[in-house]
Design a protein around this motif. Structure first.
Motif, PDB file in Angstrom:
ATOM      1  N   CYS A 312       0.836  -1.213   0.000  1.00 33.09           N
ATOM      2  CA  CYS A 312       0.000   0.000   0.000  1.00 33.09           C
ATOM      3  C   CYS A 312       0.868   1.258   0.000  1.00 33.09           C
ATOM      4  O   CYS A 312       1.781   1.394   0.809  1.00 33.09           O
ATOM      5  N   THR A 313       0.560   2.175  -0.906  1.00 28.33           N
ATOM      6  CA  THR A 313       1.345   3.407  -1.014  1.00 28.33           C
ATOM      7  C   THR A 313       0.813   4.505  -0.085  1.00 28.33           C
ATOM      8  O   THR A 313       1.344   5.602  -0.069  1.00 28.33           O
ATOM      9  N   GLU A 314      -0.275   4.180   0.630  1.00 31.02           N
ATOM     10  CA  GLU A 314      -0.924   5.139   1.543  1.00 31.02           C
ATOM     11  C   GLU A 314      -1.373   6.412   0.813  1.00 31.02           C
ATOM     12  O   GLU A 314      -1.392   7.491   1.379  1.00 31.02           O
ATOM     13  N   CYS A 315      -1.705   6.255  -0.477  1.00 25.88           N
ATOM     14  CA  CYS A 315      -2.104   7.427  -1.261  1.00 25.88           C
ATOM     15  C   CYS A 315      -3.498   7.921  -0.890  1.00 25.88           C
ATOM     16  O   CYS A 315      -3.852   9.065  -1.136  1.00 25.88           O
ATOM     17  N   GLY A 316      -4.336   7.021  -0.331  1.00 27.75           N
ATOM     18  CA  GLY A 316      -5.664   7.422   0.128  1.00 27.75           C
ATOM     19  C   GLY A 316      -6.698   7.570  -0.972  1.00 27.75           C
ATOM     20  O   GLY A 316      -7.798   8.069  -0.724  1.00 27.75           O
ATOM     21  N   ARG A 317      -6.373   7.142  -2.189  1.00 31.38           N
ATOM     22  CA  ARG A 317      -7.384   7.238  -3.253  1.00 31.38           C
ATOM     23  C   ARG A 317      -8.604   6.393  -2.898  1.00 31.38           C
ATOM     24  O   ARG A 317      -9.728   6.731  -3.234  1.00 31.38           O
ATOM     25  N   CYS A 318      -8.356   5.255  -2.224  1.00 32.09           N
ATOM     26  CA  CYS A 318      -9.469   4.392  -1.811  1.00 32.09           C
ATOM     27  C   CYS A 318     -10.348   5.107  -0.788  1.00 32.09           C
ATOM     28  O   CYS A 318     -11.569   5.146  -0.927  1.00 32.09           O
ATOM     29  N   ARG A 334      -7.812   2.600   3.456  1.00 30.16           N
ATOM     30  CA  ARG A 334      -6.347   2.744   3.556  1.00 30.16           C
ATOM     31  C   ARG A 334      -5.867   2.294   4.933  1.00 30.16           C
ATOM     32  O   ARG A 334      -4.880   1.569   5.061  1.00 30.16           O
ATOM     33  N   LEU A 337      -5.503  -1.437   5.530  1.00 33.30           N
ATOM     34  CA  LEU A 337      -4.236  -2.029   5.080  1.00 33.30           C
ATOM     35  C   LEU A 337      -3.071  -1.586   5.969  1.00 33.30           C
ATOM     36  O   LEU A 337      -2.169  -2.373   6.263  1.00 33.30           O
ATOM     37  N   CYS A 387      -7.938   1.944  -6.457  1.00 32.53           N
ATOM     38  CA  CYS A 387      -6.537   1.701  -6.092  1.00 32.53           C
ATOM     39  C   CYS A 387      -5.633   1.625  -7.326  1.00 32.53           C
ATOM     40  O   CYS A 387      -5.879   0.832  -8.237  1.00 32.53           O
ATOM     41  N   PRO A 388      -4.567   2.418  -7.360  1.00 32.57           N
ATOM     42  CA  PRO A 388      -3.701   2.426  -8.542  1.00 32.57           C
ATOM     43  C   PRO A 388      -2.851   1.160  -8.694  1.00 32.57           C
ATOM     44  O   PRO A 388      -2.283   0.941  -9.750  1.00 32.57           O
ATOM     45  N   VAL A 389      -2.779   0.344  -7.626  1.00 35.28           N
ATOM     46  CA  VAL A 389      -1.983  -0.884  -7.752  1.00 35.28           C
ATOM     47  C   VAL A 389      -2.811  -2.141  -7.441  1.00 35.28           C
ATOM     48  O   VAL A 389      -2.267  -3.172  -7.043  1.00 35.28           O
ATOM     49  N   LEU A 391      -4.924  -3.104  -5.159  1.00 34.12           N
ATOM     50  CA  LEU A 391      -5.005  -3.733  -3.830  1.00 34.12           C
ATOM     51  C   LEU A 391      -6.478  -3.912  -3.449  1.00 34.12           C
ATOM     52  O   LEU A 391      -7.362  -3.273  -4.017  1.00 34.12           O
ATOM     53  N   PRO A 393      -8.509  -3.919  -0.100  1.00 34.10           N
ATOM     54  CA  PRO A 393      -8.819  -3.839   1.340  1.00 34.10           C
ATOM     55  C   PRO A 393     -10.166  -4.472   1.670  1.00 34.10           C
ATOM     56  O   PRO A 393     -10.354  -5.007   2.758  1.00 34.10           O
TER      57      PRO A 393
HETATM   58  S1  SF4 Z   1      -5.671   3.315  -3.055  1.00 31.97           S
HETATM   59 FE1  SF4 Z   1      -4.495   1.421  -2.859  1.00 31.97          FE
HETATM   60  S2  SF4 Z   1      -2.410   2.078  -2.536  1.00 31.97           S
HETATM   61 FE2  SF4 Z   1      -3.679   3.887  -2.202  1.00 31.97          FE
HETATM   62  S3  SF4 Z   1      -4.047   3.873   0.020  1.00 31.97           S
HETATM   63 FE3  SF4 Z   1      -5.723   2.767  -0.917  1.00 31.97          FE
HETATM   64  S4  SF4 Z   1      -5.133   0.615  -0.868  1.00 31.97           S
HETATM   65 FE4  SF4 Z   1      -3.282   1.837  -0.514  1.00 31.97          FE
END
Ligand code: SF4
Ligand code: SF4
Length: 442
Positions: A312-318, A334, A337, A387-389, A391, A393
């Motif tokens: 998780c990049t902790e970007c918070g998009r989720c 976020r 995760l 999520c950009p990758v 993931l 949750p």
């Molecule tokens: S969008 Fe994905 S990478 Fe970004 S905080 Fe949420 S789970 Fe982590």
């Protein structure tokens, strides 16, 4: 003196890569405490998903400005580190700009000029990201859940990348000025250093320039080793783990939940008097009921879910698209995760200390993630979509809810009522099947 330099270089190199390998080994060991899951199907699709999402950053394009800046930082930083090969050879054998001799001088000029442009893009990217993160007030980057280490970590990464790029320019500029003075042989083309930074360096004496070139070279080298080892403690692990995470991503349609084979089998036996209770399970299905339904702790999650926690990049998009979070509920995908990773790290330290996991009286459920968070989820999948990758949750939330319902019968009152109705009336409502059409009587 030359040999002392080479020896120090070798020791640092071995120590840096050795520690990095140890960290990777620890991550691998920690992930393996989870349940096994078979995600080796649809291999061509998995490779193309990884190439598209992790390498091509296809999902970053949804927010184009941030996406392009991220691409600058990512591509620039990765490609610039190709120069590490040159640094390693020069450091070990005392050569100077070794790649020039094997690339040919014309191509080497093109190569160094490209690196300079990329380094400038990285600098622009990290400066804008720093301002945006700290002064621009993007809600998902300034939420309370990031206070403390997560926020510091994000800033440190940007500062380290900036410092490494500045060392790179200092090294090139000193080198270029010395080349112009005929004190070093002419290798490489430095369009940024020679125009932007050289005017600042032209007044320096030869000794100062030689010192600056060497100091920046060493700083760049030690900085890369430090950065590599810092990754283990940082959200920045995603630059490596985004690749396996996208490869092992759930390729099923969103909203398709995994039924428990063993439960399905029981139901079929109940519904079909001719069913064979001793029939072999279908290929890929669980042979027996699991020792526990759902997840109470990280040991009950599968290995891909634990890999997700590290990625998780902790970007918070989720979190920024989560309807529960937006409407003020306690849930943040976020944070689900982040807490899973915290618990996983705690278990890892326990294993380091005791040789194996010794019960510490804690669990992911309640000690890290509360029931209130879990039941706030609408299972809408907005988080997994954002999520950009790739993931997931939601799958962790879902497994923990499954544990609450199937192992502890601890669903909220409203759900218990609904499930009792389904059991007794074959419908979620509180009246008999025979009364279903009463509404049409008049
Ligand atoms: S969008 Fe994905 S990478 Fe970004 S905080 Fe949420 S789970 Fe982590
Ligand atoms: S699935 Fe749950 S956690 Fe994810 S966005 Fe929807 S409500 Fe939020």
């Amino acid at each position: 003196m030359q040999y002392i330099d080479n020896i120090i270089f070798l020791v640092l190199l071995v120590a840096g890569f050795g520690l990095f390998a140890k960290s990777l080994q620890k991550i691998y060991r920690n992930i393996r405490v989870g349940r096994k899951i078979n995600r080796s199907d649809r291999k061509p699709e998995r490779w193309s998903t990884m190439a598209r999402v992790a390498m091509g950053q296809s999902k970053m394009g949804k927010r184009p400005v941030a996406g392009i800046l991220h691409l600058f930082v990512y591509v620039g930083f990765v490609i610039i580190n190709i120069e590490l090969i040159e640094i390693i050879v020069d450091g070990l054998f005392g050569t100077h700009r070794f790649l020039a001799s094997i690339m040919g001088y014309g191509f080497y000029n093109f190569f160094t000029a490209t690196l300079e442009v990329l380094a400038l893009l990285v600098v622009i990217g990290v400066v804008i990201f720093f301002i945006r993160r700290n002064f621009y007030g993007v809600k998902r980057l300034t939420m309370k859940e990031l206070f403390g280490w997560p926020r510091q970590d994000a800033n440190w990464i940007l500062i380290i990348e900036f410092a490494l790029m500045m060392a790179f320019f200092t090294m090139n500029t000193s080198d270029w000025v010395l080349q112009q003075r005929g004190l070093l042989s002419e290798h490489g083309s430095f369009p940024i250093s020679s125009t932007v930074f050289a005017p600042l360096f032209n007044s320096f004496g030869d000794g100062t320039l030689f010192f600056a070139e060497r100091a920046a070279w060493w700083f760049h080298f030690v900085g890369i080793l430090f950065f590599m080892n810092y990754l283990y403690y940082s959200k920045h692990l995603h630059i490596i783990l985004a690749f396996p995470s996208t490869w092992y991503a759930n390729l099923e349609k969103k909203g398709k939940f995994n039924n428990l084979e063993s439960v399905t089998k029981e139901i079929k036996l109940m519904m079909d008097p001719n069913a064979d209770p001793y029939a072999a399970p279908a290929e890929g299905a669980e042979a027996e009921a699991p020792s526990k339904f759902g997840a109470e702790d990280i040991f009950d999650l599968n290995q891909v879910q634990l890999l997700n926690a590290y990625s998780c990049t902790e970007c918070g998009r989720c979190t920024s698209v989560c309807p529960a979070n937006i409407t003020g509920k306690k849930l943040s995908p976020r944070l689900i995760l982040m807490k899973t990773r915290d618990r996983l790290e705690e278990v890892g330290r326990n294993i380091d200390k005791n040789g194996k996991f010794v019960d510490d009286g804690k669990k992911l459920l309640n000690d890290y993630i509360t029931k209130e968070e879990l039941w706030a989820c609408t299972t809408c999948n907005a988080c997994t979509e954002a999520c950009p990758v790739l993931l997931d949750p939601l799958s962790i939330i879902f497994e923990m809810r499954r544990f609450l319902v199937m192992e502890q019968s601890a669903a909220p009152q409203e759900l218990n009522l609904m499930m009792t109705n389904v059991e007794n009336n074959a419908a979620p409502w509180q009246y008999n099947q025979a009364d279903r059409l009463n509404w049409a009587n008049d």
